[in-house]
Design an enzyme around this catalytic site. Structure first.
Site, mmCIF file in Angstrom:
data_model
loop_
_atom_site.group_PDB
_atom_site.id
_atom_site.type_symbol
_atom_site.label_atom_id
_atom_site.label_comp_id
_atom_site.label_asym_id
_atom_site.label_seq_id
_atom_site.Cartn_x
_atom_site.Cartn_y
_atom_site.Cartn_z
ATOM 1 N N ARG A 221 0.859 -1.186 0.000
ATOM 2 C CA ARG A 221 0.000 0.000 0.000
ATOM 3 C C ARG A 221 0.899 1.242 0.000
ATOM 4 O O ARG A 221 1.977 1.230 0.623
ATOM 5 C CB ARG A 221 -0.908 0.024 1.230
ATOM 6 C CG ARG A 221 -2.032 -0.999 1.201
ATOM 7 C CD ARG A 221 -3.083 -0.687 0.130
ATOM 8 N NE ARG A 221 -4.204 -1.630 0.133
ATOM 9 C CZ ARG A 221 -4.317 -2.688 -0.672
ATOM 10 N NH1 ARG A 221 -3.354 -2.965 -1.549
ATOM 11 N NH2 ARG A 221 -5.387 -3.458 -0.614
ATOM 12 N N HIS A 269 -0.827 0.055 -9.797
ATOM 13 C CA HIS A 269 -1.476 -0.885 -8.860
ATOM 14 C C HIS A 269 -1.974 -2.131 -9.616
ATOM 15 O O HIS A 269 -3.168 -2.447 -9.602
ATOM 16 C CB HIS A 269 -2.645 -0.206 -8.121
ATOM 17 C CG HIS A 269 -3.035 -0.944 -6.863
ATOM 18 N ND1 HIS A 269 -3.423 -0.315 -5.715
ATOM 19 C CD2 HIS A 269 -3.094 -2.278 -6.587
ATOM 20 C CE1 HIS A 269 -3.711 -1.210 -4.777
ATOM 21 N NE2 HIS A 269 -3.507 -2.417 -5.288
HETATM 22 P P1 NAP Z 1 -1.231 -11.802 4.752
HETATM 23 O O1 NAP Z 1 -1.325 -13.219 4.315
HETATM 24 O O2 NAP Z 1 -2.169 -11.310 5.806
HETATM 25 O O3 NAP Z 1 0.271 -11.575 5.234
HETATM 26 C C1 NAP Z 1 0.674 -10.439 5.924
HETATM 27 C C2 NAP Z 1 2.077 -10.638 6.466
HETATM 28 O O4 NAP Z 1 2.494 -9.429 7.106
HETATM 29 C C3 NAP Z 1 2.135 -11.736 7.539
HETATM 30 O O5 NAP Z 1 3.320 -12.484 7.405
HETATM 31 C C4 NAP Z 1 2.160 -10.948 8.853
HETATM 32 O O6 NAP Z 1 2.811 -11.593 9.898
HETATM 33 C C5 NAP Z 1 2.952 -9.732 8.418
HETATM 34 N N1 NAP Z 1 2.700 -8.600 9.318
HETATM 35 C C6 NAP Z 1 1.536 -7.942 9.521
HETATM 36 N N2 NAP Z 1 1.695 -6.981 10.450
HETATM 37 C C7 NAP Z 1 2.997 -7.045 10.845
HETATM 38 C C8 NAP Z 1 3.762 -6.325 11.774
HETATM 39 N N3 NAP Z 1 3.244 -5.349 12.518
HETATM 40 N N4 NAP Z 1 5.058 -6.677 11.928
HETATM 41 C C9 NAP Z 1 5.594 -7.679 11.199
HETATM 42 N N5 NAP Z 1 4.909 -8.400 10.273
HETATM 43 C C10 NAP Z 1 3.622 -8.085 10.115
HETATM 44 O O7 NAP Z 1 -1.399 -10.816 3.520
HETATM 45 P P2 NAP Z 1 -1.116 -11.102 1.966
HETATM 46 O O8 NAP Z 1 -2.223 -11.840 1.344
HETATM 47 O O9 NAP Z 1 0.257 -11.676 1.841
HETATM 48 O O10 NAP Z 1 -1.157 -9.613 1.377
HETATM 49 C C11 NAP Z 1 -0.289 -8.595 1.871
HETATM 50 C C12 NAP Z 1 -0.739 -7.246 1.378
HETATM 51 O O11 NAP Z 1 -0.443 -7.111 -0.012
HETATM 52 C C13 NAP Z 1 -2.249 -6.978 1.427
HETATM 53 O O12 NAP Z 1 -2.667 -6.594 2.720
HETATM 54 C C14 NAP Z 1 -2.424 -5.869 0.414
HETATM 55 O O13 NAP Z 1 -2.334 -4.603 1.034
HETATM 56 C C15 NAP Z 1 -1.232 -6.060 -0.535
HETATM 57 N N6 NAP Z 1 -1.673 -6.434 -1.908
HETATM 58 C C16 NAP Z 1 -1.312 -5.642 -2.949
HETATM 59 C C17 NAP Z 1 -1.677 -5.993 -4.228
HETATM 60 C C18 NAP Z 1 -1.253 -5.155 -5.418
HETATM 61 O O14 NAP Z 1 -1.736 -5.390 -6.525
HETATM 62 N N7 NAP Z 1 -0.368 -4.209 -5.252
HETATM 63 C C19 NAP Z 1 -2.408 -7.163 -4.451
HETATM 64 C C20 NAP Z 1 -2.759 -7.942 -3.366
HETATM 65 C C21 NAP Z 1 -2.381 -7.577 -2.083
HETATM 66 P P3 NAP Z 1 2.197 -12.943 10.545
HETATM 67 O O15 NAP Z 1 2.376 -13.996 9.475
HETATM 68 O O16 NAP Z 1 3.045 -13.195 11.728
HETATM 69 O O17 NAP Z 1 0.763 -12.656 10.845
HETATM 70 C C1 GLV Z 2 -5.107 -5.376 -3.990
HETATM 71 O O1 GLV Z 2 -4.435 -4.425 -3.780
HETATM 72 C C2 GLV Z 2 -5.586 -6.257 -2.975
HETATM 73 O O2 GLV Z 2 -5.475 -5.950 -1.780
HETATM 74 O O3 GLV Z 2 -6.115 -7.324 -3.345
#
Ligand code: NAP
Ligand code: GLV
Length: 306
Positions: A221, A269
């Site tokens: 983000r 994005h």
């Molecule tokens: P996820 O499965 O919830 O993974 C989040 C990771 O961040 C976990 O490993 C979590 O740790 C860690 N984390 C969260 N808060 C933390 C903190 N305070 N300190 C240290 N580590 C922390 O999420 P995801 O599916 O991988 O997606 C991640 C993010 O990518 C989404 O929230 C979204 O904003 C972004 N995204 C962007 C796009 C794009 O097109 N640009 C697309 C999809 C997603 P734990 O494992 O210990 O809980």
């Molecule tokens: C895209 O940014 C998502 O959070 O899926």
């Protein structure tokens, strides 16, 4: 069973027939103010009015991985919020990040410029060991990206809240290990959810801890990155460049200093898009599981904010 769909991106024309086909026993319709009470809402960036009006929801499905836009609203108490759980995003994210890391490491931008100007020249190969990649966030997307980078034999570090053990990845956990993680990394990839704990995390103090010549890839983000701090560190030479897919304001406003910056590569994005048919299949499967009283993956912990 009633299912409502709403997306601030206004793409209901394809989603509603898709959801309807996947949930033949349900009646799927577009949410409009005053809509009848539904059992499930499938949403992207809904309004507060939708949540206030729909008092009988059994669950809310977010048609993205990140729930930051949703959790800033007042959510109905006790209603589970379910995020997309991969649904074809992690492979896209692995492609995007590997492309950005390899383009930087192999100096492909320089080769493209040389060839475009008719210049035939070689750059000295750089040791891969000098390009450790640190991934902030080892969740669904971060873990897949870490595995893909390890496949290309980059040294990979990962940082998460809870402790992890991943083959080929040096894992760091918790706020106390952030400095050590940054100091061990030269390329920094952000794949954290946006929460009060992670907002502005890529700031002057933290980015300065990266190895000299650091490179930033933000695919999470825009508010994870302090724009002016990145620009200052690019100017001073401590950072060598950045690839940015997400921004504090999207679309990136005209005149923002990131536009046309010689050290910054921009995309709109698009690093991992929601894939409609995979997402509909996942959401329909979870609605069926909830109706049978079974647990589902991807439940958001509203205390943590992700
Ligand atoms: P996820 O499965 O919830 O993974 C989040 C990771 O961040 C976990 O490993 C979590 O740790 C860690 N984390 C969260 N808060 C933390 C903190 N305070 N300190 C240290 N580590 C922390 O999420 P995801 O599916 O991988 O997606 C991640 C993010 O990518 C989404 O929230 C979204 O904003 C972004 N995204 C962007 C796009 C794009 O097109 N640009 C697309 C999809 C997603 P734990 O494992 O210990 O809980
Ligand atoms: C895209 O940014 C998502 O959070 O899926």
């Amino acid at each position: 069973m009633q299912v409502l769909y709403y997306s601030a991106d206004g793409d209901s024309a394809a989603w509603i027939p898709g959801l309807q086909a996947a949930l033949p026993q349900a009646q799927v319709s577009l949410w409009e103010p005053g809509a009848a009470q539904a059992d499930y809402a499938v949403v992207w960036k809904p309004s507060q009015q939708l949540l206030d009006e729909q008092s009988g929801l059994k669950a809310i499905f977010n048609t993205g991985a990140g729930v930051d836009a949703l959790v800033q609203l007042k959510l109905p108490a006790g209603v589970p919020v379910v995020r997309l759980d991969d649904a074809g995003m992690s492979v896209q994210m692995a492609e995007y990040v590997c492309h950005a890391v390899i383009r930087h490491y192999r100096e492909f931008a320089g080769y493209e410029a040389d060839m475009a100007s008719g210049k035939w020249s070689f750059r000295k190969p750089r040791p891969r060991a000098d390009f450790p990649v640190g991934i902030l966030g080892l969740g669904v997307l971060g873990e897949r990206v870490a595995r893909a980078l390890a496949h290309f034999e980059f040294p990979v570090n990962g940082w998460s809240r809870s402790a992890k053990a991943l083959d080929g990845v040096q894992c760091f956990a918790g706020a106390n290990s952030l400095d050590a993680f940054l100091a061990a990394s030269r390329v920094l990839v952000c794949l954290l959810p946006l929460t009060p704990d992670t907002r502005d995390i890529m700031n002057q103090a933290h980015l300065s801890r990266l190895r000299p010549g650091g490179y930033v890839i933000n695919v999470a983000r825009g508010a994870h990155l302090v724009d002016e701090d990145l620009l200052g560190l690019l100017d001073s030479g401590h950072l060598s460049g950045a690839t940015l897919d997400v921004f504090r304001t999207e679309p990136l406003p005209a005149g923002h200093p990131f536009w046309g910056h010689p050290k910054i590569t921009l995309t709109p994005h698009t690093s991992a898009r929601t894939l409609r048919s995979e997402s509909i299949a996942q959401i329909a499967g979870k609605i069926a599981a909830l109706e049978r009283g079974e647990p589902v993956a991807g439940l958001v912990d509203l205390q943590r904010g992700y």
